[in-house]
Design a protein around this motif. Structure first.
Motif, PDB file in Angstrom:
ATOM      1  N   ARG A 270      -1.003   5.088   3.657  1.00  0.00           N
ATOM      2  CA  ARG A 270      -1.501   4.138   4.650  1.00  0.00           C
ATOM      3  C   ARG A 270      -0.486   3.911   5.769  1.00  0.00           C
ATOM      4  NH1 ARG A 270      -5.073   0.280   3.404  1.00  0.00           N
ATOM      5  NH2 ARG A 270      -4.893  -0.048   5.633  1.00  0.00           N
TER       6      ARG A 270
ATOM      7  N   HIS B  33       3.001   4.188   1.005  1.00  0.00           N
ATOM      8  CA  HIS B  33       3.597   4.587   2.283  1.00  0.00           C
ATOM      9  C   HIS B  33       4.761   5.540   2.057  1.00  0.00           C
ATOM     10  CE1 HIS B  33       5.689   0.827   1.117  1.00  0.00           C
ATOM     11  NE2 HIS B  33       6.723   1.233   1.822  1.00  0.00           N
TER      12      HIS B  33
ATOM     13  N   LEU C 248       0.336  -2.664  10.856  1.00  0.00           N
ATOM     14  CA  LEU C 248      -0.137  -2.738   9.468  1.00  0.00           C
ATOM     15  C   LEU C 248       0.832  -3.585   8.651  1.00  0.00           C
ATOM     16  CD1 LEU C 248      -2.336  -1.471   7.504  1.00  0.00           C
ATOM     17  CD2 LEU C 248      -0.472   0.018   6.755  1.00  0.00           C
TER      18      LEU C 248
ATOM     19  N   CYS D  89      -3.590   7.268   8.549  1.00  0.00           N
ATOM     20  CA  CYS D  89      -2.709   6.573   9.501  1.00  0.00           C
ATOM     21  C   CYS D  89      -2.011   7.588  10.377  1.00  0.00           C
ATOM     22  CB  CYS D  89      -1.655   5.748   8.742  1.00  0.00           C
ATOM     23  SG  CYS D  89      -0.520   6.772   7.783  1.00  0.00           S
TER      24      CYS D  89
ATOM     25  N   PHE E  13       2.145  -3.841   5.593  1.00  0.00           N
ATOM     26  CA  PHE E  13       2.044  -2.826   4.526  1.00  0.00           C
ATOM     27  C   PHE E  13       2.766  -3.201   3.242  1.00  0.00           C
ATOM     28  CE2 PHE E  13       6.228  -0.700   4.691  1.00  0.00           C
ATOM     29  CZ  PHE E  13       6.720  -1.118   5.925  1.00  0.00           C
TER      30      PHE E  13
ATOM     31  N   ARG F 260       2.969   2.264  -3.803  1.00  0.00           N
ATOM     32  CA  ARG F 260       2.404   0.901  -3.804  1.00  0.00           C
ATOM     33  C   ARG F 260       3.424  -0.101  -4.335  1.00  0.00           C
ATOM     34  NH1 ARG F 260      -0.552   4.573  -6.214  1.00  0.00           N
ATOM     35  NH2 ARG F 260      -2.143   5.605  -4.967  1.00  0.00           N
TER      36      ARG F 260
ATOM     37  N   VAL G 169       0.867  -1.175   0.000  1.00  0.00           N
ATOM     38  CA  VAL G 169       0.000   0.000   0.000  1.00  0.00           C
ATOM     39  C   VAL G 169       0.905   1.226   0.000  1.00  0.00           C
ATOM     40  CG1 VAL G 169      -1.998  -1.076   1.093  1.00  0.00           C
ATOM     41  CG2 VAL G 169      -0.163  -0.129   2.531  1.00  0.00           C
TER      42      VAL G 169
ATOM     43  N   PRO H 251      -1.258  -6.917   1.576  1.00  0.00           N
ATOM     44  CA  PRO H 251      -0.783  -5.604   2.019  1.00  0.00           C
ATOM     45  C   PRO H 251      -1.979  -4.696   2.342  1.00  0.00           C
ATOM     46  CG  PRO H 251       0.387  -6.296   0.040  1.00  0.00           C
ATOM     47  CD  PRO H 251      -0.736  -7.279   0.249  1.00  0.00           C
ATOM     48  N   GLY H 252      -1.867  -4.033   3.479  1.00  0.00           N
ATOM     49  CA  GLY H 252      -2.964  -3.173   3.925  1.00  0.00           C
ATOM     50  C   GLY H 252      -3.769  -3.804   5.049  1.00  0.00           C
ATOM     51  N   ASP H 253      -3.545  -5.106   5.304  1.00  0.00           N
ATOM     52  CA  ASP H 253      -4.253  -5.765   6.402  1.00  0.00           C
ATOM     53  C   ASP H 253      -3.656  -5.344   7.746  1.00  0.00           C
ATOM     54  OD1 ASP H 253      -5.816  -7.131   4.625  1.00  0.00           O
ATOM     55  OD2 ASP H 253      -4.904  -9.104   4.966  1.00  0.00           O
TER      56      ASP H 253
END
Ligand SMILES: [Zn+2]
Length: 370
Positions: free
Chosen positions: A198, A177, A337, A281, A339, A242, A175, A306-308
């Motif tokens: 994120r 970042h 995260l 975030c 990420f 990403r 995601v 990713p992102g969970d």
């Protein structure tokens, strides 16, 4: 717009390459912004964002909406762009030296301190200009015998006058970042919102001397070295757009607009700047970003995306030994995260398969991958 081709030192006769920079707006009419794409040459999303920015900046320049100079380097690594082996692109490390293209940027604190010592008087406003001039001279004196040394010197030279440096990268699968320093973060927080970041990972010194840090760390380090308060006169960050395959016009156009929205908020563009959306975030320490390490080689089967958001101990992936049939569960090392993850689905022992951004600074030493 002015186009500049910077010839790089040749590794061998007859192989000269050049770096391209596009200069929008009048130099000296306001602050300089440097945006560079794909310093890791196989990270393509940044180049597509630069492609979209190019058209938009030309429109804004024609409409006289620029309030400074915006320098766009649409493909920051011509050396890495041509490194293809066996059908695969190798844009992260220079094949000749094995060095990461985004590491080993020079710490010029001492050189600048020596140059400005005794020359910074009572006029605080003049300090920044004096330091920038000395920085430009220190950059010009850097070694540039090889194409890689020359590339590093040229990029630092473009950044020396900049008050904002945005270095566009991407991760393997991830995601969006950001990486920056605690000192830069308050002023860059709106950019995280404009881009929908994120995760935001903060470190004063990550240990690898990446480009953005070389640009930003100089100011606090110099202030400390000289025993005086200097402003954070260069804000710099790395944007991870990403994953490597996240290359689409829809994403790139939205990312380009997010960057322009932030420039407008800073008064660098004379366009309506909408209030950015709420943050997605909180910033967390880079030392709290804990890698998921493969204890042995094998097939990787991810259980999470990713992102969970994960809790420590949650299953993130299974590692399967195709010889023995044994399966090793790989668990989240911390809560946070999830990420980013590796796009490959076969691991070597010790390989890093993903990263979880936790809130506690647990790690020490070199915080970035080699
Ligand atoms: Zn990168």
């Amino acid at each position: 717009m002015k186009t500049v081709h910077h010839a790089l030192a040749e590794a061998t006769p007859g192989t000269r390459q050049s770096l391209l920079s596009l200069h929008y707006g009048e130099p000296g009419s306001g602050p300089r912004v440097l945006i560079l794409a794909s310093l890791h040459a196989d990270e393509v999303p940044g180049m597509l964002v630069a492609h979209h920015l190019r058209r938009r900046l030309a429109e804004l320049e024609a409409a006289q909406r620029l309030r400074g100079e915006i320098v766009l380097v649409p493909a920051a690594n011509p050396i890495g762009l041509q490194q293809w082996l066996g059908g695969y692109h190798h844009g992260r490390f220079e094949l000749a030296s094995g060095e990461n293209f985004n590491r080993h940027y020079a710490d010029l604190t001492e050189a600048v301190a020596t140059a400005v010592q005794g020359r910074l008087g009572d006029d605080a406003a003049a300090h920044v200009a004096c330091v920038r001039a000395a920085l430009g001279e220190a950059v010009a004196a850097l070694p540039a015998a090889t194409p890689l040394e020359d590339l590093r010197r040229l990029l630092l030279g473009l950044a020396a006058e900049a008050e904002l440096v945005i270095d566009l990268h991407c991760d393997s699968e991830a995601v969006l970042h950001l990486y920056t320093t605690p000192a830069c973060w308050p002023a860059l927080q709106p950019l995280a919102r404009c881009l929908g970041a994120r995760a935001v990972l903060l470190a004063e010194r990550s240990g690898g001397d990446p480009f953005d840090e070389a640009c930003s760390m100089l100011w606090p380090a110099l202030g400390q070295r000289l025993g005086m308060a200097l402003p954070q006169a260069c804000l710099a960050l790395t944007v991870e757009l990403r994953g490597e395959a996240d290359v689409s016009h829809a994403l790139a156009a939205a990312d380009a607009e997010g960057l322009l929205q932030f420039l407008a908020l800073r008064g660098l563009l004379d366009i309506d700047a909408a209030e950015p959306p709420p943050p997605l975030c909180e910033a967390t320490p880079l030392a709290g970003s804990v890698p998921l390490v493969a204890p042995h080689g094998g097939i990787v089967v991810f259980a999470r995306q990713p992102g969970d958001v994960v809790q420590a101990g949650d299953l993130i992936a299974e590692l399967i030994d195709p010889f023995s049939g044994a399966t090793t569960p790989l668990l989240a090392p911390v809560s946070g995260l999830f990420f980013a993850r590796d796009q490959r689905r076969f691991a070597r022992a010790g390989g890093r398969l993903g990263k979880v951004a936790g809130s506690q600074a647990l790690r020490q030493g070199r915080l970035l991958s080699p």
